[in-house]
Design a protein around this motif. Structure first.
Motif, short mmCIF file in Angstrom:
data_model
loop_
_atom_site.label_atom_id
_atom_site.label_comp_id
_atom_site.label_asym_id
_atom_site.label_seq_id
_atom_site.Cartn_x
_atom_site.Cartn_y
_atom_site.Cartn_z
N ARG A 1 -1.22 -35.77 -18.29
CA ARG A 1 -2.03 -36.80 -18.92
C ARG A 1 -3.51 -36.48 -18.74
O ARG A 1 -3.90 -35.80 -17.80
CB ARG A 1 -1.73 -38.19 -18.37
CG ARG A 1 -2.17 -38.43 -16.92
CD ARG A 1 -1.72 -39.81 -16.46
NE ARG A 1 -2.11 -40.06 -15.08
CZ ARG A 1 -1.77 -41.16 -14.40
NH1 ARG A 1 -1.01 -42.09 -14.98
NH2 ARG A 1 -2.16 -41.31 -13.16
N GLN A 2 -4.28 -37.00 -19.68
CA GLN A 2 -5.73 -36.80 -19.62
C GLN A 2 -6.41 -38.10 -20.01
O GLN A 2 -6.26 -38.57 -21.15
CB GLN A 2 -6.18 -35.67 -20.52
CG GLN A 2 -7.65 -35.32 -20.36
CD GLN A 2 -8.00 -34.00 -21.02
OE1 GLN A 2 -7.28 -33.50 -21.89
NE2 GLN A 2 -9.10 -33.40 -20.60
N ALA A 3 -7.12 -38.66 -19.07
CA ALA A 3 -7.89 -39.87 -19.32
C ALA A 3 -9.28 -39.49 -19.80
O ALA A 3 -9.75 -38.37 -19.52
CB ALA A 3 -7.98 -40.70 -18.04
N PRO A 4 -9.96 -40.37 -20.49
CA PRO A 4 -11.31 -40.06 -20.98
C PRO A 4 -12.24 -39.63 -19.85
O PRO A 4 -12.33 -40.30 -18.82
CB PRO A 4 -11.77 -41.39 -21.60
CG PRO A 4 -10.51 -42.07 -21.99
CD PRO A 4 -9.52 -41.71 -20.93
N VAL B 1 -4.04 -40.03 -22.61
CA VAL B 1 -3.17 -39.33 -23.56
C VAL B 1 -2.15 -38.54 -22.73
O VAL B 1 -2.54 -37.78 -21.84
CB VAL B 1 -3.97 -38.39 -24.48
CG1 VAL B 1 -3.02 -37.65 -25.42
CG2 VAL B 1 -4.99 -39.17 -25.28
N TYR B 2 -0.91 -38.76 -23.02
CA TYR B 2 0.17 -38.10 -22.29
C TYR B 2 0.71 -36.93 -23.12
O TYR B 2 1.05 -37.10 -24.29
CB TYR B 2 1.28 -39.10 -21.97
CG TYR B 2 0.91 -40.03 -20.84
CD1 TYR B 2 -0.07 -41.01 -21.01
CD2 TYR B 2 1.53 -39.93 -19.60
CE1 TYR B 2 -0.43 -41.84 -19.96
CE2 TYR B 2 1.18 -40.77 -18.55
CZ TYR B 2 0.20 -41.73 -18.74
OH TYR B 2 -0.15 -42.56 -17.71
N TYR B 3 0.80 -35.78 -22.46
CA TYR B 3 1.23 -34.57 -23.13
C TYR B 3 2.55 -34.09 -22.55
O TYR B 3 2.69 -33.93 -21.33
CB TYR B 3 0.19 -33.47 -22.96
CG TYR B 3 -1.15 -33.77 -23.57
CD1 TYR B 3 -2.15 -34.41 -22.85
CD2 TYR B 3 -1.42 -33.40 -24.89
CE1 TYR B 3 -3.39 -34.68 -23.41
CE2 TYR B 3 -2.66 -33.67 -25.46
CZ TYR B 3 -3.63 -34.31 -24.72
OH TYR B 3 -4.85 -34.58 -25.29
N CYS B 4 3.47 -33.82 -23.44
CA CYS B 4 4.72 -33.20 -23.04
C CYS B 4 4.46 -31.74 -22.70
O CYS B 4 3.62 -31.08 -23.35
CB CYS B 4 5.71 -33.32 -24.20
SG CYS B 4 7.28 -32.51 -23.96
N GLY C 1 0.40 -34.78 -27.76
CA GLY C 1 -0.07 -35.93 -26.99
C GLY C 1 0.27 -37.26 -27.63
O GLY C 1 0.30 -37.39 -28.85
N THR C 2 0.51 -38.23 -26.79
CA THR C 2 0.75 -39.60 -27.25
C THR C 2 -0.09 -40.54 -26.39
O THR C 2 -0.15 -40.39 -25.16
CB THR C 2 2.24 -39.96 -27.19
OG1 THR C 2 2.46 -41.26 -27.73
CG2 THR C 2 2.80 -39.91 -25.77
N GLN C 3 -0.76 -41.47 -27.03
CA GLN C 3 -1.69 -42.36 -26.32
C GLN C 3 -0.94 -43.48 -25.62
O GLN C 3 -0.09 -44.15 -26.22
CB GLN C 3 -2.69 -42.96 -27.31
CG GLN C 3 -3.68 -43.95 -26.69
CD GLN C 3 -4.68 -43.28 -25.78
OE1 GLN C 3 -5.26 -42.25 -26.12
NE2 GLN C 3 -4.90 -43.87 -24.61
N VAL C 4 -1.28 -43.67 -24.37
CA VAL C 4 -0.79 -44.81 -23.59
C VAL C 4 -2.01 -45.61 -23.16
O VAL C 4 -2.92 -45.07 -22.52
CB VAL C 4 0.01 -44.36 -22.36
CG1 VAL C 4 0.30 -45.55 -21.44
CG2 VAL C 4 1.30 -43.68 -22.78
N THR C 5 -2.05 -46.88 -23.54
CA THR C 5 -3.16 -47.74 -23.20
C THR C 5 -2.64 -48.96 -22.47
O THR C 5 -1.75 -49.65 -22.98
CB THR C 5 -3.93 -48.18 -24.45
OG1 THR C 5 -4.40 -47.03 -25.15
CG2 THR C 5 -5.13 -49.06 -24.06
N VAL C 6 -3.16 -49.19 -21.28
CA VAL C 6 -2.74 -50.33 -20.47
C VAL C 6 -3.93 -51.28 -20.34
O VAL C 6 -4.96 -50.91 -19.78
CB VAL C 6 -2.25 -49.87 -19.09
CG1 VAL C 6 -1.72 -51.08 -18.30
CG2 VAL C 6 -1.18 -48.81 -19.22
#
Length: 120
Positions: free
Chosen positions: A37-40, A91-94, A113-118
């Protein structure tokens, strides 16, 4: 190599999400699958990994909340995420680690990547 991830989205803190990733068109032997994962503003980090012998590992910050699993027959990897926190937003990357069946060469592959926002 094609890596197709799905399952991201927007969730409130304390909620859960399940990510899935399907790997296809891989000619080499898969020896590990996982999620980064990569956060801003931050570097990409390894979140969870499962190897071909079934060994699993997760980063300390998600222990007890994230579970990685793999379906080797289908070349799929999953990430079950519960008790999500705002700091899990990224953003989570497989990821797939593969090795050549003909040499010692090894490579890593990442999906789009797929975005995960909490939200808090």
């Amino acid at each position: 190599v094609q890596l197709q991830a799905s399952g991201g989205g927007l969730v409130q803190a304390g909620g859960s999400l399940n990510l899935s990733c399907a790997a296809s068109e891989i000619q080499w032997d898969i020896n590990s699958m996982g999620w980064y994962r990569q956060a801003p503003g931050k570097e990409r980090e390894l979140v969870a990994l499962v190897t071909s012998d079934g060994s699993r590992s997760v980063v300390d910050s998600v222990k007890g909340r994230f579970t990685i699993s793999r379906d080797s027959a289908k070349n799929m990897v999953y990430l079950q995420m519960i008790s999500l926190k705002p700091e899990d937003t990224a953003v989570y990357y497989c990821y797939v680690g593969a090795r050549s069946p003909y040499s010692s060469d090894a490579r890593g592959y990442w999906g789009q990547g797929t975005q995960v926002t909490v939200s808090s």
